[in-house]
Each structure stands twice: as structure tokens, then as C-alpha cells.
Scaffold this active site. Structure first.
Site, PDB file in Angstrom:
ATOM      1  N   ASP A  30       0.866  -1.172   0.000  1.00 59.61           N
ATOM      2  CA  ASP A  30       0.000   0.000   0.000  1.00 59.61           C
ATOM      3  C   ASP A  30       0.916   1.241   0.000  1.00 59.61           C
ATOM      4  OD1 ASP A  30      -2.448   1.534   0.738  1.00 59.61           O
ATOM      5  OD2 ASP A  30      -1.374   1.786   2.618  1.00 59.61           O
ATOM      6  N   ASP A  32      -0.159   5.139   0.891  1.00 60.04           N
ATOM      7  CA  ASP A  32      -0.385   6.120   1.968  1.00 60.04           C
ATOM      8  C   ASP A  32      -0.509   5.433   3.321  1.00 60.04           C
ATOM      9  OD1 ASP A  32      -0.899   8.911   0.648  1.00 60.04           O
ATOM     10  OD2 ASP A  32      -1.923   7.447  -0.617  1.00 60.04           O
TER      11      ASP A  32
END
Ligand SMILES: O=P(O)(O)OC[C@H]1O[C@H](O[C@H]2O[C@H](CO)[C@@H](O)[C@H](O)[C@H]2O)[C@H](O)[C@@H](O)[C@@H]1O
Length: 267
Positions: A30, A32
Site C-alpha cells: 500500500d 499512503d
């Protein structure tokens, strides 16, 4: 289990060594909150140069895929590393290292609904102080991080009204953000499973996924019992399907560096 109850992925690194035992990992990340700390505004979440260097070194040793809610073009620009797989918009928009792309076939027909909802939201809540509408290729994010607490419900209500008006859309909720995207049975988990089945990664590889948000839970669920699922701690404790935890993006970087060390030894 609660995130706070999970063992640390760094303390359990020996388990990873055992599980790899000659297999190649495939690393899914991922963006953020995992590779970068959560910032006040989306454009401020810039990847630190040492993290970029880690991604480059790791990609030379095993397949690496970024699986993010970000728009694909934005994700590529922020990461700035070639030769990776990029899955933007929670897996809806995929770019392979060879330049080929993939999207769920039905997605394009649903974009007009996203655009109509986006225009209505701009009109309806665009004037609320602090609201930030982030348009993406197939979806829209409605950020309320800087909205006064007493105005947040108006934002939620406006998004709910668009969902009711457009049953072709579904809603997601993340860190101080609501998202509208085509109501297809597709998410990060399904995208990662599809990627693990592709040539270049291979079903025999050990998938490792690092994520921090509720939108990463589909990936933890999809890989449960099969891969290594690591959740990063956030401001709030919550239930998760991940099996291991890391404190923050700095610990995520340390974990990836240890993985590089392991793979560089040929183990
Ligand atoms: O799946 P991710 O890579 O974690 O992306 C999820 C969303 O991240 C971004 O918003 C979040 O991060 C911003 C920067 O740190 C922060 O300001 C915002 O409050 C967070 O919600 C991004 O803007 C979204 O498009 C992504 O879907």
C-alpha cells in the site's frame, strides 16, 4: 484480532525466513500510511528517497507491486521507480512492468455515474470549508480531514445521497476520506490474488502484503492462510484480518530492508 494484540513483524522475522524456505516472495505494498506517513493533504505524501531506494533494490530481487487507492498516474509519479507493477484505485487500474494494462471490463461503462456524482458533490459540498474532492480515472475521493467536526455529517450525508441516487456506485471509507467507485465485485484483495496468478509472479510464490487502512482489509482477508499479512498501526486501534503488525512507515522500511538482506544472501 485487534491490531495492538498482533505480534510485531520485525520480532517474528525468523518465521518469514522459515516460510520462505527456497520460495520467492512477491511483495505487495500500500502507499499512503505504509510507505509514507499520512500527511495533511494528498500531494504532501511524497516518497522519501531512502524508501524509493529500498523499492529499487527489492524489485531487483523479487516481484514488487504497489496496490493503492491513488490514481494510477499519480501513484507512478509519486513512487518514481520503473519495473514495478502498479495497481491504482484499489486495484481497478493495473499497469504491469511490461507496459500492459488491465481493468475490470465493465468499469468504463460506469464512469459516467462517477462523473455525475462528482459534479453533484462539487455543487453540493464543494463550498464546505476543508472539503477536498480528488478526481481519479474511475473514482472520486472526498477528503474531510480539514472539515470542522460539526460539518462532517453534511459531507457524509451528501455522499450517501449520491450512493442512493447511483446504485451503479459503491462507497469506501478510509482515513478521513470517503470514496465513490463503480459497484463491481473488485477490490485490493481480488486484484492481488489475480496478480499472484499471473506469469512473472506465480502461484508458488509467497505473497507479502503491507497495508494500514480499512481498505486494505480485503487484501488481508484474501491472503489469510496463504500469505504474510502485515498491518501498520494508525491513530486508532481496530479489528484486522492481518496476522502481524508494524508501528509506522519507518518500521515498514526496516522490514523491507531485512527482506532485501535475506534475499541478497540467496535464501
Ligand atoms: O491505498 P492507499 O495507498 O493507502 O491510498 C488511500 C488514499 O490515500 C490518500 O488519502 C490519504 O492519504 C493522504 C496523504 O497522506 C491524506 O491527506 C488523506 O487524509 C488520506 O485519506 C489519497 O489521497 C486517496 O486517493 C487514496 O485513496
Amino acid at each position: 484480532m485487534l491490531i495492538s494484540e498482533l505480534p510485531s513483524a520485525l520480532e517474528r522475522f525468523d518465521d518469514l525466513e522459515r516460510r520462505l524456505a527456497g520460495r520467492r516472495p512477491a511483495v505487495f505494498l500500500d502507499y499512503d500510511g505504509t510507505l509514507t506517513p499520512i500527511a495533511a493533504r494528498p500531494e504532501q505524501a511524497v516518497l522519501a528517497a531512502p524508501v524509493r531506494a529500498v523499492l529499487e533494490r527489492l524489485a531487483a530481487l523479487c516481484p514488487v507491486a504497489l496496490v493503492s487507492g491513488r490514481d494510477l498516474a499519480t501513484l507512478r509519479r509519486l513512487v518514481g521507480v520503473e519495473g514495478l507493477t502498479f495497481a491504482g484505485e484499489h486495484g481497478f487500474d493495473i499497469l504491469h512492468p511490461d507496459g500492459s494494462t488491465a481493468q475490470p471490463p465493465e468499469v468504463a461503462a460506469l464512469v459516467p455515474h462517477v462523473e455525475a456524482a462528482g459534479a453533484a458533490l462539487e455543487q453540493g459540498i464543494g463550498g464546505i470549508e476543508g472539503v477536498l474532492l480528488e478526481r481519479k480515472r474511475f473514482s472520486i475521493a472526498i477528503h474531510y480531514r480539514h472539515v470542522a467536526p460539526e460539518a462532517v455529517q453534511a459531507v457524509r450525508d451528501a455522499v450517501a445521497a449520491q450512493l442512493a441516487r447511483h446504485p451503479q456506485l459503491k462507497g469506501l471509507s478510509g482515513k478521513k476520506v470517503l470514496e465513490l467507485q463503480p459497484a463491481l465485485d473488485w477490490n485490493k484483495g481480488r486484484a492481488i490474488v489475480a496478480l499472484t496468478e499471473e506469469e512473472g509472479i506465480g502461484a508458488e510464490s509467497l505473497p507479502i502484503f503491507l497495508g494500514d487502512d480499512t481498505t486494505d482489509e480485503t487484501a488481508f482477508e484474501a491472503l489469510a492462510g496463504r500469505g504474510v499479512c502485515i498491518v501498520l498501526e494508525g491513530e486508532e486501534d481496530r479489528e484486522t484480518a492481518a496476522g502481524l503488525r508494524l508501528g509506522d512507515p519507518t518500521e515498514a522500511r526496516r522490514y523491507l530492508e531485512r527482506l532485501i538482506g535475506l534475499l541478497a544472501q540467496g535464501r
